[in-house]
Design an enzyme around this catalytic site. Sequence first.
Site, PDB file in Angstrom:
ATOM      1  N   GLU A 257      49.081 -18.604 -32.519  1.00 29.72           N
ATOM      2  CA  GLU A 257      49.439 -17.261 -32.103  1.00 29.72           C
ATOM      3  C   GLU A 257      48.527 -16.905 -30.944  1.00 29.72           C
ATOM      4  O   GLU A 257      47.339 -16.648 -31.129  1.00 29.72           O
ATOM      5  CB  GLU A 257      49.258 -16.276 -33.248  1.00 29.72           C
ATOM      6  N   CYS A 296      46.820  -8.317 -30.685  1.00 28.84           N
ATOM      7  CA  CYS A 296      47.842  -9.264 -30.255  1.00 28.84           C
ATOM      8  C   CYS A 296      49.199  -8.586 -30.107  1.00 28.84           C
ATOM      9  O   CYS A 296      50.074  -9.076 -29.407  1.00 28.84           O
ATOM     10  CB  CYS A 296      47.914 -10.428 -31.226  1.00 28.84           C
TER      11      CYS A 296
HETATM   12  P1  NDP Z   1      39.398 -18.388 -28.118  1.00 28.42           P
HETATM   13  O1  NDP Z   1      40.651 -19.165 -28.048  1.00 28.42           O
HETATM   14  O2  NDP Z   1      38.271 -18.815 -27.279  1.00 28.42           O
HETATM   15  O3  NDP Z   1      38.859 -18.354 -29.605  1.00 28.42           O
HETATM   16  C1  NDP Z   1      39.684 -18.128 -30.733  1.00 28.42           C
HETATM   17  C2  NDP Z   1      39.134 -18.918 -31.907  1.00 28.42           C
HETATM   18  O4  NDP Z   1      39.214 -20.298 -31.625  1.00 28.42           O
HETATM   19  C3  NDP Z   1      37.676 -18.657 -32.192  1.00 28.42           C
HETATM   20  O5  NDP Z   1      37.464 -18.701 -33.579  1.00 28.42           O
HETATM   21  C4  NDP Z   1      36.994 -19.797 -31.493  1.00 28.42           C
HETATM   22  O6  NDP Z   1      35.730 -20.076 -32.012  1.00 28.42           O
HETATM   23  C5  NDP Z   1      37.953 -20.914 -31.779  1.00 28.42           C
HETATM   24  N1  NDP Z   1      37.864 -22.032 -30.859  1.00 28.42           N
HETATM   25  C6  NDP Z   1      37.478 -22.036 -29.566  1.00 28.42           C
HETATM   26  N2  NDP Z   1      37.575 -23.278 -29.069  1.00 28.42           N
HETATM   27  C7  NDP Z   1      38.038 -24.069 -30.049  1.00 28.42           C
HETATM   28  C8  NDP Z   1      38.351 -25.456 -30.147  1.00 28.42           C
HETATM   29  N3  NDP Z   1      38.224 -26.258 -29.124  1.00 28.42           N
HETATM   30  N4  NDP Z   1      38.780 -25.928 -31.329  1.00 28.42           N
HETATM   31  C9  NDP Z   1      38.945 -25.122 -32.382  1.00 28.42           C
HETATM   32  N5  NDP Z   1      38.668 -23.805 -32.348  1.00 28.42           N
HETATM   33  C10 NDP Z   1      38.232 -23.279 -31.191  1.00 28.42           C
HETATM   34  O7  NDP Z   1      39.782 -16.934 -27.848  1.00 28.42           O
HETATM   35  P2  NDP Z   1      38.826 -15.682 -27.815  1.00 28.42           P
HETATM   36  O8  NDP Z   1      38.692 -15.180 -29.187  1.00 28.42           O
HETATM   37  O9  NDP Z   1      37.566 -15.946 -27.099  1.00 28.42           O
HETATM   38  O10 NDP Z   1      39.702 -14.736 -26.951  1.00 28.42           O
HETATM   39  C11 NDP Z   1      39.916 -15.022 -25.594  1.00 28.42           C
HETATM   40  C12 NDP Z   1      41.172 -14.397 -25.112  1.00 28.42           C
HETATM   41  O11 NDP Z   1      42.272 -14.843 -25.909  1.00 28.42           O
HETATM   42  C13 NDP Z   1      41.214 -12.904 -25.242  1.00 28.42           C
HETATM   43  O12 NDP Z   1      40.535 -12.272 -24.235  1.00 28.42           O
HETATM   44  C14 NDP Z   1      42.700 -12.685 -25.219  1.00 28.42           C
HETATM   45  O13 NDP Z   1      43.171 -12.701 -23.925  1.00 28.42           O
HETATM   46  C15 NDP Z   1      43.243 -13.839 -25.969  1.00 28.42           C
HETATM   47  N6  NDP Z   1      43.505 -13.523 -27.381  1.00 28.42           N
HETATM   48  C16 NDP Z   1      44.791 -13.285 -27.728  1.00 28.42           C
HETATM   49  C17 NDP Z   1      45.095 -12.947 -29.025  1.00 28.42           C
HETATM   50  C18 NDP Z   1      46.488 -12.737 -29.402  1.00 28.42           C
HETATM   51  O14 NDP Z   1      46.814 -12.861 -30.569  1.00 28.42           O
HETATM   52  N7  NDP Z   1      47.388 -12.398 -28.506  1.00 28.42           N
HETATM   53  C19 NDP Z   1      44.082 -12.783 -30.050  1.00 28.42           C
HETATM   54  C20 NDP Z   1      42.761 -13.046 -29.577  1.00 28.42           C
HETATM   55  C21 NDP Z   1      42.512 -13.428 -28.296  1.00 28.42           C
HETATM   56  P3  NDP Z   1      34.436 -19.529 -31.251  1.00 28.42           P
HETATM   57  O15 NDP Z   1      34.534 -18.053 -31.243  1.00 28.42           O
HETATM   58  O16 NDP Z   1      33.334 -20.005 -32.113  1.00 28.42           O
HETATM   59  O17 NDP Z   1      34.468 -20.118 -29.886  1.00 28.42           O
END
Ligand code: NDP
Length: 679
Positions: A257, A296
């Site tokens: 998502e 989201c």
């Molecule tokens: P990320 O994709 O960086 O992180 C989301 C989750 O994935 C976190 O728990 C993160 O852990 C984990 N993660 C990061 N890299 C990996 C990997 N290689 N393998 C497995 N897990 C991983 O998104 P952010 O939360 O930093 O958000 C960034 C942007 O994403 C926001 O600014 C927004 O634009 C978008 N977003 C959209 C959403 C939606 O549903 N539409 C919801 C949230 C974000 P860790 O934090 O430890 O890096």
Amino acid sequence: MTALLESYAQGAWYRAPDEGMPLADATTGETVARLSGTGPDVAGMVDYGRGVGGPALRSLTFHERAAALKSLAKHLNALTAEFHALSHRTGATRRDNAFDVDGGIGSLFSYASKGTRELPDDTVLADGAVERLSRGGTFVGQHVYTSRPGVAVQINAFNFPVWGMLEKFAPAFLAGVPSIVKPASQTAYLTELVVRRIVESGLLPEGALQLLAGPPSGLLDHLGPQDSVAFTGSAETGAKLRAHPAVVHGGVRLGVEADSLNCSVLGPDVTPHDPEFALFADQLVTEMTVKAGQKCTAIRRAIVPDHLAGEVVAAVGERLESVVVGDPAQEGTTMGPLAALDQRTEVRKAVHRLLGSAEAVVGDPERCSPVGADPQRGAFVSPLLLRAEGGADEPHEVEAFGPVSTVIGYRSTQEAVELAARGRGSLVASVVTADPGAARELVAGLAPWHGRILVLDRDDAQESTGHGAPLPVLVHGGPGRAGGGEELGGIRSVVHHMQRTAVQASPDMATAVTGRWTPGARRRDDGVHPFRKSLAELRIGDTVASGRRTVGLEDIGRFAELTGDTFYAHTDPEAAAANPLFGGIVAHGYLVVSMAAGLFVDPVPGPVLANFGVDNLRFLTPVKAGDSIAVTLTAKQITPRANADYGEVRWDAVVDNAEGSPVATYDVLTLVAKERTEA
Ligand code: NDP
């Protein structure tokens, strides 16, 4: 030194050997907790989930799992003050807490209730009806769902540290699959607190929930074809996960998502004087400011009739003036900061891109004066409304994950649909209109691109749960760019964690596999009327076959008189004779069913307490005056009710005529005492 977050792994709290990095309060920048880059043994967590959590969960029936979810929900509900207080430090206002904390616990309650009402007290779930596969009826097909013996890995975003965990955990738990939760770093301290309280409660079987407060590195390498990953976050990370060998070659099921450029469409019928116009503007402001737009489901694109774009901007601008940005813990604050300073940088970068084809019409992306807070230390931004022409690309491609939305004009309903579709698949859209024709046209056009659509008008506005609130009972997930998942959606999201298998067997074997009597399976008549048996004594397949009774013309006339149902087919011989289906007087279907009850009921007080309905009633062959009928009643499904001294029994009822043709089939639903008390 502030607390170092711990992981709950393999039945114990794991503490990293180093001091970790600070996690900042979104408002003050003070350190709330520390998080280490060294995590627990992820391979060990996967093994533990599969070897300990899975078997423990699968030994419970759906009802037992639902009962555990309900107890957990009650337990957490009593602790919300503690969660709310810590949640403020993520930037969440009181209103935001209602979505994240209370909404998360609400998901547990909802799945507990769905599990009890819609799933059997069993570990196998029959899917759909039995398919007859042979002429003789000895070979049938039945789809069944069984729990996958793997783990459900849940990688969550920073914006909903509680709801994000619980909305994914509840369906997996109900499905009998253990969860490994990986919260996003920025707000992991709140998730850790909730998991701590869950573990302390002792309400879940050991291994059902593990917490990875640390890097997910290597986690996917240990997953296999019975495991799943549900990811919420950036499209970039989502793309990395999609390309992971465990997903591409290893059969790991991945739900993503990611970005969703949700829209709200103002109907072509609406004028600025209609209530729908104000509803549209109010809702847009709500969606821009709840969780500071870090949702989201937030509305990123406001698609409005072109000639009204200026008036929409003015109405939204007026409302945005009363938004109070500031310390989220303060009473009067209506919008808090973003979750972290890094996020502010990200939002500003995205806004910069959007400004390539849009102009800022309300708010300033670089400036914010929060009330009672330091604008430099806290991750504050002002709500920002942009205005773009239909031809612009960026509003349909760039997700500014903050209080940012773009107004785009359309000239025809078809163009509104095309603009919405340029988001390439979203979680949710709103259609705000008072015109049923426009509602139908817009919903039909938008539906293939959306997981959920809210049609908002003056009639449902008061009770509407709003555009941005995913509901546990409705689909949450969207096609295309939104990831293609279905995280919520009642039992739909439970069965995503299970395998559907078509079982081909004899009716007796199908009965044994599903725990539900299958037509054609053996019936048991031990001479004791099944209505004399308590739930403890009754067995699937217990049967009573009645004697025959003739349905006379006089019976039909008396029934017509008694009920007032004097439809010509029951009362007027000439008219009935002209009816091409009947060719003469026939009995009322309800008379047949009533007489059948008279044939199968055992009248003496006993363990059967009540008849609470019938399901699937079909009248198959007309019963003419002078025909005789008999009924066979067979115990089909037995479901004890928790916290009650009775349960539900579903009976298969078949009424047939003298030729042996079924004239009516249905399920009778009764409540039966668990134990027999002799009068
Ligand atoms: P990320 O994709 O960086 O992180 C989301 C989750 O994935 C976190 O728990 C993160 O852990 C984990 N993660 C990061 N890299 C990996 C990997 N290689 N393998 C497995 N897990 C991983 O998104 P952010 O939360 O930093 O958000 C960034 C942007 O994403 C926001 O600014 C927004 O634009 C978008 N977003 C959209 C959403 C939606 O549903 N539409 C919801 C949230 C974000 P860790 O934090 O430890 O890096």
